[in-house]
Design a protein around this motif. Sequence first.
Motif, mmCIF file in Angstrom:
data_model
loop_
_atom_site.group_PDB
_atom_site.id
_atom_site.type_symbol
_atom_site.label_atom_id
_atom_site.label_comp_id
_atom_site.label_asym_id
_atom_site.label_seq_id
_atom_site.Cartn_x
_atom_site.Cartn_y
_atom_site.Cartn_z
ATOM 1 N N UNK A 1 0.847 -1.188 0.000
ATOM 2 C CA UNK A 1 0.000 0.000 0.000
ATOM 3 C C UNK A 1 0.887 1.244 0.000
ATOM 4 N N UNK A 2 0.373 2.320 -0.543
ATOM 5 C CA UNK A 2 1.068 3.607 -0.500
ATOM 6 C C UNK A 2 0.344 4.520 0.475
ATOM 7 N N UNK A 3 1.108 5.169 1.341
ATOM 8 C CA UNK A 3 0.555 6.161 2.272
ATOM 9 C C UNK A 3 1.041 7.536 1.827
ATOM 10 N N UNK A 4 0.102 8.454 1.630
ATOM 11 C CA UNK A 4 0.456 9.816 1.227
ATOM 12 C C UNK A 4 -0.166 10.791 2.224
ATOM 13 N N UNK A 5 0.632 11.355 3.133
ATOM 14 C CA UNK A 5 0.101 12.358 4.062
ATOM 15 C C UNK A 5 -0.070 13.698 3.351
ATOM 16 N N UNK A 6 -1.293 14.220 3.347
ATOM 17 C CA UNK A 6 -1.582 15.504 2.687
ATOM 18 C C UNK A 6 -2.458 16.370 3.592
ATOM 19 N N UNK A 7 -2.203 16.310 4.893
ATOM 20 C CA UNK A 7 -3.045 17.032 5.847
ATOM 21 C C UNK A 7 -2.513 18.417 6.196
ATOM 22 N N UNK A 8 -1.319 18.760 5.738
ATOM 23 C CA UNK A 8 -0.717 20.035 6.114
ATOM 24 C C UNK A 8 -1.477 21.234 5.578
ATOM 25 N N UNK A 9 -1.353 22.358 6.272
ATOM 26 C CA UNK A 9 -2.056 23.576 5.879
ATOM 27 C C UNK A 9 -1.311 24.363 4.814
ATOM 28 N N UNK A 10 -0.044 24.050 4.567
ATOM 29 C CA UNK A 10 0.706 24.737 3.525
ATOM 30 C C UNK A 10 0.857 26.222 3.756
ATOM 31 N N UNK A 11 1.234 26.587 4.982
ATOM 32 C CA UNK A 11 1.279 28.014 5.344
ATOM 33 C C UNK A 11 2.269 28.812 4.498
ATOM 34 N N UNK A 12 3.340 28.177 4.012
ATOM 35 C CA UNK A 12 4.333 28.900 3.227
ATOM 36 C C UNK A 12 3.856 29.215 1.820
ATOM 37 N N UNK A 13 2.702 28.642 1.419
ATOM 38 C CA UNK A 13 2.153 28.918 0.088
ATOM 39 C C UNK A 13 0.860 29.730 0.163
ATOM 40 N N UNK A 14 0.614 30.374 1.283
ATOM 41 C CA UNK A 14 -0.537 31.268 1.338
ATOM 42 C C UNK A 14 -0.285 32.473 0.460
ATOM 43 N N UNK A 15 -1.341 33.029 -0.192
ATOM 44 C CA UNK A 15 -2.767 32.842 0.074
ATOM 45 C C UNK A 15 -3.409 31.646 -0.627
ATOM 46 N N UNK A 16 -2.686 30.941 -1.490
ATOM 47 C CA UNK A 16 -3.290 29.859 -2.268
ATOM 48 C C UNK A 16 -3.891 28.784 -1.379
ATOM 49 N N UNK A 17 -3.209 28.448 -0.305
ATOM 50 C CA UNK A 17 -3.643 27.335 0.525
ATOM 51 C C UNK A 17 -4.754 27.711 1.500
ATOM 52 N N UNK A 18 -5.239 28.973 1.440
ATOM 53 C CA UNK A 18 -6.467 29.290 2.172
ATOM 54 C C UNK A 18 -7.659 28.591 1.527
ATOM 55 N N UNK A 19 -7.606 28.403 0.206
ATOM 56 C CA UNK A 19 -8.749 27.852 -0.520
ATOM 57 C C UNK A 19 -8.425 26.572 -1.281
ATOM 58 N N UNK A 20 -7.148 26.212 -1.356
ATOM 59 C CA UNK A 20 -6.734 25.053 -2.143
ATOM 60 C C UNK A 20 -5.687 24.263 -1.377
ATOM 61 N N UNK A 21 -5.860 22.950 -1.214
ATOM 62 C CA UNK A 21 -4.810 22.166 -0.574
ATOM 63 C C UNK A 21 -3.501 22.273 -1.362
ATOM 64 N N UNK A 22 -2.403 22.297 -0.643
ATOM 65 C CA UNK A 22 -1.095 22.417 -1.299
ATOM 66 C C UNK A 22 -0.899 21.337 -2.357
#
Length: 328
Positions: free
Chosen positions: A2-23
Amino acid sequence: MKAIIPVAGAGTKLRPHTYTQPKALIPLAGKTILSIIVDQLVEAGITEFVFVVGYLGEKIQHYVEQKYPQLICHFVQQTSREGTGHAILLTRSIVQDDEVLIVLGDTIVESNIKEIIAAPHSLLGVKKVDDPRNFGVGEMDEHHIITRVVEKPQIPKSNMALVGLYKIRETVQLFDCLQDNINNKIKSHDEYQLTDALECMIHHGVKMQAYKVTNWFDCGRKETLLETNAILLKKQMPFVIPPFENTIIIPPVSIGEHCNIKNSIIGPNVAVGDNTTVNYSIVKDSIVGSFSNLHEVVLKSSLIGSDANIRGLSQSLNIGDNTEIDLG
């Protein structure tokens, strides 16, 4: 496997994009960060995935289910951001004792995934870096066996950074170490780190080998994301670009479907999302999201989100989704 892909981060360094879109869903060289990762693993034969989602996780689930209906996909919610170690532990009931390939959701690596899967030992992807203090670091012996791993050491004893790619055979020991670290509140940099669990496994005799990846692309900040976009566009050439009215295309570029581009110069190193309109504009070294509208602008080294509306003249922007700007 199985592959595990963690994608729960808020992506603060890519704001403002990550306010509305997951990184992980930010466009990159005609795809998204997540689709580049998943496509690479699917090509190697992996069909079952566990996504650890959190912030804007419903968008990731919708995207995966729409784009990859043929895959077996599980979605695990990480309601509190307590680190990658905590995220991986949440997958225990799904993984059980199967081998896993863990790929962090903001990292793109070039490597032979089939070779990694077939390896007789657990493998940790590594790459030599100039300054390893911002990464997990692997120390190894002359046979490339990992002897120690440390998360963001102040005084590194190795310049081999962990790149976010881990093939783990001993998953029972992995989950036991993750649970022990949480029970004993063993943290690094205020979070439960996967690196600390790997160190626990090594301490208990699990053999892990270093695997030197070919390339490693950091997608965590605007500047490095644009650099990665340019590198990947060059690797994917040639693109088949339809003609646009009174427009000059300077490769490498990627232009999505149903775009309306007129009287403009596009490129080099530009990725444009689907259904975007560009008129009387010059765009280079930039990423433009889907359903955006650019009119009479000059953009360079810019990251423009989806559904953005920009009019006027500009030089370098970092604009999130659903934004309207008039620079006239």
